[in-house]
Design a protein around this motif. Structure first.
Motif, mmCIF file in Angstrom:
data_model
loop_
_atom_site.group_PDB
_atom_site.id
_atom_site.type_symbol
_atom_site.label_atom_id
_atom_site.label_comp_id
_atom_site.label_asym_id
_atom_site.label_seq_id
_atom_site.Cartn_x
_atom_site.Cartn_y
_atom_site.Cartn_z
ATOM 1 N N THR A 153 -19.668 6.824 102.697
ATOM 2 C CA THR A 153 -19.741 5.584 101.928
ATOM 3 C C THR A 153 -19.416 4.377 102.805
ATOM 4 O O THR A 153 -18.733 4.501 103.815
ATOM 5 C CB THR A 153 -18.767 5.620 100.740
ATOM 6 O OG1 THR A 153 -17.427 5.788 101.250
ATOM 7 C CG2 THR A 153 -19.082 6.781 99.816
ATOM 8 N N THR A 154 -19.917 3.224 102.395
ATOM 9 C CA THR A 154 -19.671 1.969 103.109
ATOM 10 C C THR A 154 -19.209 0.920 102.104
ATOM 11 O O THR A 154 -19.969 0.577 101.195
ATOM 12 C CB THR A 154 -20.950 1.458 103.806
ATOM 13 O OG1 THR A 154 -21.463 2.487 104.660
ATOM 14 C CG2 THR A 154 -20.650 0.215 104.624
ATOM 15 N N PRO A 155 -17.979 0.413 102.226
ATOM 16 C CA PRO A 155 -17.500 -0.597 101.267
ATOM 17 C C PRO A 155 -18.376 -1.846 101.293
ATOM 18 O O PRO A 155 -18.837 -2.268 102.351
ATOM 19 C CB PRO A 155 -16.079 -0.910 101.766
ATOM 20 C CG PRO A 155 -15.690 0.262 102.599
ATOM 21 C CD PRO A 155 -16.949 0.768 103.218
ATOM 22 N N VAL A 156 -18.581 -2.426 100.122
ATOM 23 C CA VAL A 156 -19.374 -3.658 100.008
ATOM 24 C C VAL A 156 -18.419 -4.845 99.941
ATOM 25 O O VAL A 156 -17.549 -4.895 99.070
ATOM 26 C CB VAL A 156 -20.268 -3.628 98.749
ATOM 27 C CG1 VAL A 156 -21.076 -4.914 98.647
ATOM 28 C CG2 VAL A 156 -21.189 -2.421 98.786
ATOM 29 N N GLU A 157 -18.564 -5.779 100.847
ATOM 30 C CA GLU A 157 -17.670 -6.941 100.901
ATOM 31 C C GLU A 157 -18.244 -8.086 100.055
ATOM 32 O O GLU A 157 -18.868 -9.015 100.556
ATOM 33 C CB GLU A 157 -17.474 -7.383 102.352
ATOM 34 C CG GLU A 157 -16.808 -6.326 103.220
ATOM 35 C CD GLU A 157 -16.584 -6.776 104.650
ATOM 36 O OE1 GLU A 157 -16.789 -7.981 104.927
ATOM 37 O OE2 GLU A 157 -16.206 -5.946 105.476
ATOM 38 N N TRP A 158 -18.004 -7.993 98.742
ATOM 39 C CA TRP A 158 -18.478 -9.039 97.837
ATOM 40 C C TRP A 158 -17.700 -10.335 98.074
ATOM 41 O O TRP A 158 -16.524 -10.306 98.412
ATOM 42 C CB TRP A 158 -18.297 -8.616 96.375
ATOM 43 C CG TRP A 158 -19.032 -7.375 95.985
ATOM 44 C CD1 TRP A 158 -18.498 -6.130 95.802
ATOM 45 C CD2 TRP A 158 -20.430 -7.237 95.727
ATOM 46 N NE1 TRP A 158 -19.475 -5.239 95.437
ATOM 47 C CE2 TRP A 158 -20.673 -5.884 95.381
ATOM 48 C CE3 TRP A 158 -21.499 -8.129 95.742
ATOM 49 C CZ2 TRP A 158 -21.930 -5.412 95.067
ATOM 50 C CZ3 TRP A 158 -22.757 -7.655 95.423
ATOM 51 C CH2 TRP A 158 -22.967 -6.313 95.085
ATOM 52 N N THR A 159 -18.356 -11.456 97.863
ATOM 53 C CA THR A 159 -17.699 -12.761 97.956
ATOM 54 C C THR A 159 -17.310 -13.205 96.556
ATOM 55 O O THR A 159 -18.159 -13.334 95.676
ATOM 56 C CB THR A 159 -18.645 -13.810 98.583
ATOM 57 O OG1 THR A 159 -19.022 -13.369 99.883
ATOM 58 C CG2 THR A 159 -17.949 -15.158 98.683
ATOM 59 N N ARG A 160 -16.002 -13.427 96.360
ATOM 60 C CA ARG A 160 -15.522 -13.796 95.033
ATOM 61 C C ARG A 160 -15.968 -15.215 94.688
ATOM 62 O O ARG A 160 -15.931 -16.115 95.528
ATOM 63 C CB ARG A 160 -13.998 -13.699 94.982
ATOM 64 C CG ARG A 160 -13.442 -13.915 93.582
ATOM 65 C CD ARG A 160 -12.026 -13.417 93.471
ATOM 66 N NE ARG A 160 -11.531 -13.523 92.120
ATOM 67 C CZ ARG A 160 -10.416 -12.968 91.684
ATOM 68 N NH1 ARG A 160 -9.676 -12.266 92.531
ATOM 69 N NH2 ARG A 160 -10.019 -13.112 90.435
ATOM 70 N N ILE A 161 -16.360 -15.432 93.438
ATOM 71 C CA ILE A 161 -16.843 -16.740 92.999
ATOM 72 C C ILE A 161 -15.785 -17.436 92.135
ATOM 73 O O ILE A 161 -15.375 -18.544 92.424
ATOM 74 C CB ILE A 161 -18.166 -16.605 92.221
ATOM 75 C CG1 ILE A 161 -19.225 -15.925 93.106
ATOM 76 C CG2 ILE A 161 -18.667 -17.958 91.745
ATOM 77 C CD1 ILE A 161 -20.509 -15.595 92.383
ATOM 78 N N HIS A 162 -15.352 -16.787 91.063
ATOM 79 C CA HIS A 162 -14.357 -17.362 90.162
ATOM 80 C C HIS A 162 -12.974 -16.842 90.554
ATOM 81 O O HIS A 162 -12.752 -15.631 90.568
ATOM 82 C CB HIS A 162 -14.660 -16.995 88.713
ATOM 83 C CG HIS A 162 -16.014 -17.441 88.250
ATOM 84 N ND1 HIS A 162 -17.152 -16.689 88.462
ATOM 85 C CD2 HIS A 162 -16.413 -18.571 87.612
ATOM 86 C CE1 HIS A 162 -18.196 -17.337 87.957
ATOM 87 N NE2 HIS A 162 -17.778 -18.475 87.444
ATOM 88 N N ASN A 163 -12.058 -17.757 90.847
ATOM 89 C CA ASN A 163 -10.734 -17.343 91.320
ATOM 90 C C ASN A 163 -9.696 -18.367 90.886
ATOM 91 O O ASN A 163 -9.712 -19.512 91.337
ATOM 92 C CB ASN A 163 -10.733 -17.208 92.845
ATOM 93 C CG ASN A 163 -9.471 -16.556 93.354
ATOM 94 O OD1 ASN A 163 -8.751 -15.910 92.587
ATOM 95 N ND2 ASN A 163 -9.178 -16.720 94.618
ATOM 96 N N MET A 164 -8.797 -17.961 89.986
ATOM 97 C CA MET A 164 -7.726 -18.843 89.543
ATOM 98 C C MET A 164 -6.617 -18.883 90.598
ATOM 99 O O MET A 164 -6.360 -17.877 91.268
ATOM 100 C CB MET A 164 -7.150 -18.346 88.212
ATOM 101 C CG MET A 164 -8.080 -18.546 87.038
ATOM 102 S SD MET A 164 -8.278 -20.290 86.627
ATOM 103 C CE MET A 164 -9.237 -20.178 85.130
ATOM 104 N N PRO A 165 -5.924 -20.029 90.742
ATOM 105 C CA PRO A 165 -4.779 -20.080 91.665
ATOM 106 C C PRO A 165 -3.698 -19.083 91.255
ATOM 107 O O PRO A 165 -3.635 -18.656 90.093
ATOM 108 C CB PRO A 165 -4.280 -21.526 91.523
ATOM 109 C CG PRO A 165 -5.429 -22.291 90.961
ATOM 110 C CD PRO A 165 -6.183 -21.329 90.108
ATOM 111 N N ASP A 166 -2.827 -18.724 92.178
ATOM 112 C CA ASP A 166 -1.789 -17.731 91.909
ATOM 113 C C ASP A 166 -0.806 -18.179 90.836
ATOM 114 O O ASP A 166 -0.185 -17.348 90.171
ATOM 115 C CB ASP A 166 -1.012 -17.418 93.199
ATOM 116 C CG ASP A 166 -1.880 -16.683 94.214
ATOM 117 O OD1 ASP A 166 -2.903 -16.122 93.791
ATOM 118 O OD2 ASP A 166 -1.536 -16.668 95.409
ATOM 119 N N PHE A 167 -0.629 -19.489 90.662
ATOM 120 C CA PHE A 167 0.359 -19.976 89.693
ATOM 121 C C PHE A 167 -0.221 -20.126 88.287
ATOM 122 O O PHE A 167 0.447 -20.628 87.385
ATOM 123 C CB PHE A 167 0.946 -21.320 90.156
ATOM 124 C CG PHE A 167 -0.082 -22.393 90.404
ATOM 125 C CD1 PHE A 167 -0.616 -23.129 89.354
ATOM 126 C CD2 PHE A 167 -0.527 -22.654 91.684
ATOM 127 C CE1 PHE A 167 -1.574 -24.103 89.580
ATOM 128 C CE2 PHE A 167 -1.480 -23.634 91.922
ATOM 129 C CZ PHE A 167 -2.004 -24.365 90.871
#
Length: 450
Positions: free
Chosen positions: A326-340
Motif C-alpha cells: 500500500t501507498t499512503p495518499v497525502e491529501w491536502t486538507r481544505i477546511h481546518n479550524m484553529p486549535d482554540f
C-alpha cells in the motif's frame, strides 16, 4: 430405394439436431440485443466482456467452456440460477471456479428464465458493435483558415509613428528647459524660493499634520484589516494527489455525503474517508462509463485516477486480490479550524439539522439546500474541485447562531427547554416566543473556546 430414403431422412434429422445443438451450445439461439440489457442490469457489477472484474471476462464464455471443459449451456443455466446448489451437488468445475476466484460467492439469479439466460449468452458470444458517431464541428465553425487582416498591421505602424513623434517633441521641450535654466530670469526666481524642508514645513505645517494624520489612520486600518483576515481562505481549492469530483459522485450518482464521511453524524470531526471506503465501489468499477465529462477532461483521465486508487490500496485488478503493498495518499486538507476553536459536527448534523436547513432556506429563497452539509460547505454536489465556500470566521458563526431558530418540534428540545420556551413566549409575544441559538448560550465564549 425405400431403404435409401429412410437413411436420407435419418441423416436430415441428425443434421438438424446437430445444428440446433450447436446453436444452443454457442449461444446463438438467443437475442443479443435483449441480452445486452439483461447483462447491464444483472451482471456488470461483477463482470465485463473484455476483462476480469470481480468475476472473469465473459466474452466467448460459451465457446470457451465447451472447448476447455466440454460443458454446454445447460451447465451455465444451472450455475447462473443457483451456483450454490451446483457446488453443493459436488460439481467439480463449479467448485474449481469458486476456489479460483477467492471463494467469492456469485449472486444467484433464480428470477431469470431460460430464455433470459440464452439472451445473455448470445450477447457474450456476439455482442453488438457499438455505434460510432462521426464528429461534427461546432455550429458556425469552418475548416478553412481566415484571411489575414491587414488592418491590424496598419494600426501598429501608425501607433509607432505617433510614439516616435511624441518622443521628438519631448526632446525639444527638454532642450528649451535647459536653455531657460541658463538665463538670468531663472536665477532671480531661485533667490525668492524656499531652500530647505524646515522652511516648507513651517509654512505649510497645518496641511502636513493633516496629511500625516490621514496616512496614520489609513495605515492603522490597513493593518487591522490584514490581521482580521489572517486564516480566512474562502475560495481555497488545492490540487489533490487523486482527482475526486464531488459533482460526479454526489451530483450525478446521488451518493449521500455520510456514506463516505460517516463520522460527521456521530463524531466531532468529519474525517477524510479511508481508501477502503473508495474500494467498496471501485473494486468492481475499474473504468469510468458515466455520461458527464468535465470540460478539459476525458474518459482516459478518469480511468487513470481510478488506477491511482488501486496503486494506493495495493489492489491487483487482473488477479482481483490485494498485493499487500500500500501507498499512503497525502491529501491536502481544505477546511481546518484553529486549535482554540471547538466545533462538533454531530451537534450540527443531528441536533441542528432541520433548524439549520430551515434557517438557510429562509435567508436564501433562491438558493435552497436539501442537505445540512451545504449550509457550511456550499453546494458540494456541483463542485468538480472542492473549495471553501464560506469565510468560517467568528463573525460568520455568530451571525448564524443569532438567526437560526431552534427546532422546538424536536422531542428533546421541547422537553429540555420547556420552561425557557414559555418564558420567551411572554417576553416576546409578537415573535411568538421564538428561540434562536444565542438564547440558549450560543454566544457564550466557553461554548466554542476552551
Amino acid at each position: 430405394m425405400i431403404s435409401w430414403r429412410k437413411h436420407y431422412k435419418k441423416g436430415l434429422i441428425a443434421i438438424g439436431l446437430l445444428l440446433s445443438t450447436s446453436a444452443s451450445i454457442y449461444g446463438q439461439d438467443g437475442d443479443p440485443k435483449n441480452g445486452e440489457k439483461l447483462f447491464k442490469a444483472n451482471c456488470t457489477a461483477c463482470h465485463a466482456l473484455d476483462k476480469q472484474v470481480v468475476g472473469p471476462a465473459l466474452k466467448g464464455v460459451v465457446e470457451r467452456l465447451k472447448t476447455e471443459q466440454g460443458l454446454d449451456t445447460d451447465w451455465l443455466h444451472k450455475w447462473i440460477k443457483d451456483n450454490v446448489a451446483l457446488r453443493a451437488s459436488g460439481d467439480k468445475y463449479a467448485n474449481e471456479v469458486f476456489e479460483k476466484h477467492n471463494k467469492t460467492v456469485m449472486q444467484q439469479f433464480p428470477n431469470l428464465s431460460d430464455k433470459d439466460i440464452d439472451d445473455i449468452l448470445a450477447y457474450t458470444t456476439n455482442p453488438p458493435e457499438p455505434v460510432k458517431e462521426e464528429a461534427t464541428p461546432p455550429a458556425g465553425e469552418t475548416t478553412t483558415a481566415a484571411p489575414a487582416n491587414n488592418t491590424t498591421s496598419s494600426i501598429v505602424i501608425i501607433s509607432l509613428i505617433a510614439i516616435a513623434g511624441l518622443l521628438v517633441w519631448i526632446l525639444i521641450k527638454l532642450r528649451q528647459l535647459v536653455k531657460l535654466g541658463q538665463s538670468e530670469e531663472l536665477t532671480g526666481l531661485n533667490e525668492t524660493r524656499v531652500k530647505s524642508f524646515s522652511e516648507i514645513y513651517e509654512k505649510y505645517h497645518f496641511i502636513g499634520k493633516g496629511l500625516l494624520a490621514v496616512l496614520a489612520i489609513l495605515a492603522t486600518y490597513g493593518i487591522w484589516n490584514w490581521i482580521m483576515w489572517i486564516g480566512v481562505y474562502k475560495g481555497y481549492k488545492p490540487e489533490q494527489p487523486i482527482y475526486f469530483s464531488h459533482k460526479i459522485h454526489a451530483g450525478e450518482n446521488k451518493i449521500d455525503c455520510q456514506l463516505c464521511h460517516s463520522s460527521a453524524k456521530y463524531g466531532k470531526v468529519s474525517e477524510i474517508p479511508s481508501m477502503n471506503v473508495c474500494m467498496n465501489c471501485h473494486r468492481s468499477i475499474s473504468e469510468y462509463n458515466g455520461k458527464y465529462i468535465e470540460p478539459g477532461k476525458d474518459k482516459a483521465f478518469y480511468d487513470g485516477e481510478i488506477q491511482k486508487i488501486y496503486a494506493a490500496t495495493g489492489w491487483d485488478p487482473a488477479k482481483q486480490q490485494y498485493t499487500g503493498k500500500t501507498t499512503p495518499v497525502e491529501w491536502t486538507r481544505i477546511h481546518n479550524m484553529p486549535d482554540f476553536v471547538y466545533f462538533n459536527h454531530s451537534q450540527h448534523v443531528v441536533a441542528g439539522e432541520q433548524a439549520i436547513i430551515n434557517s438557510f432556506n429562509k435567508k436564501n429563497p433562491d438558493n435552497k439546500i436539501d442537505v445540512v452539509c451545504k449550509a457550511c460547505h456550499g453546494k458540494i454536489d456541483t463542485m468538480n474541485v472542492v473549495q471553501m465556500a464560506n469565510d468560517f470566521t467568528m463573525g460568520w458563526c455568530i451571525e448564524c447562531h443569532r438567526t437560526t431558530e431552534i427546532d422546538m418540534n424536536n422531542g428533546y428540545n421541547k422537553e429540555y427547554f420547556k420552561n425557557l420556551h414559555e418564558k420567551l413566549k411572554k417576553q416576546y409575544p409578537k415573535d411568538g416566543g421564538k428561540i434562536t441559538v444565542d438564547a440558549i448560550g450560543g454566544l457564550e465564549c466557553g461554548k466554542c473556546h476552551y
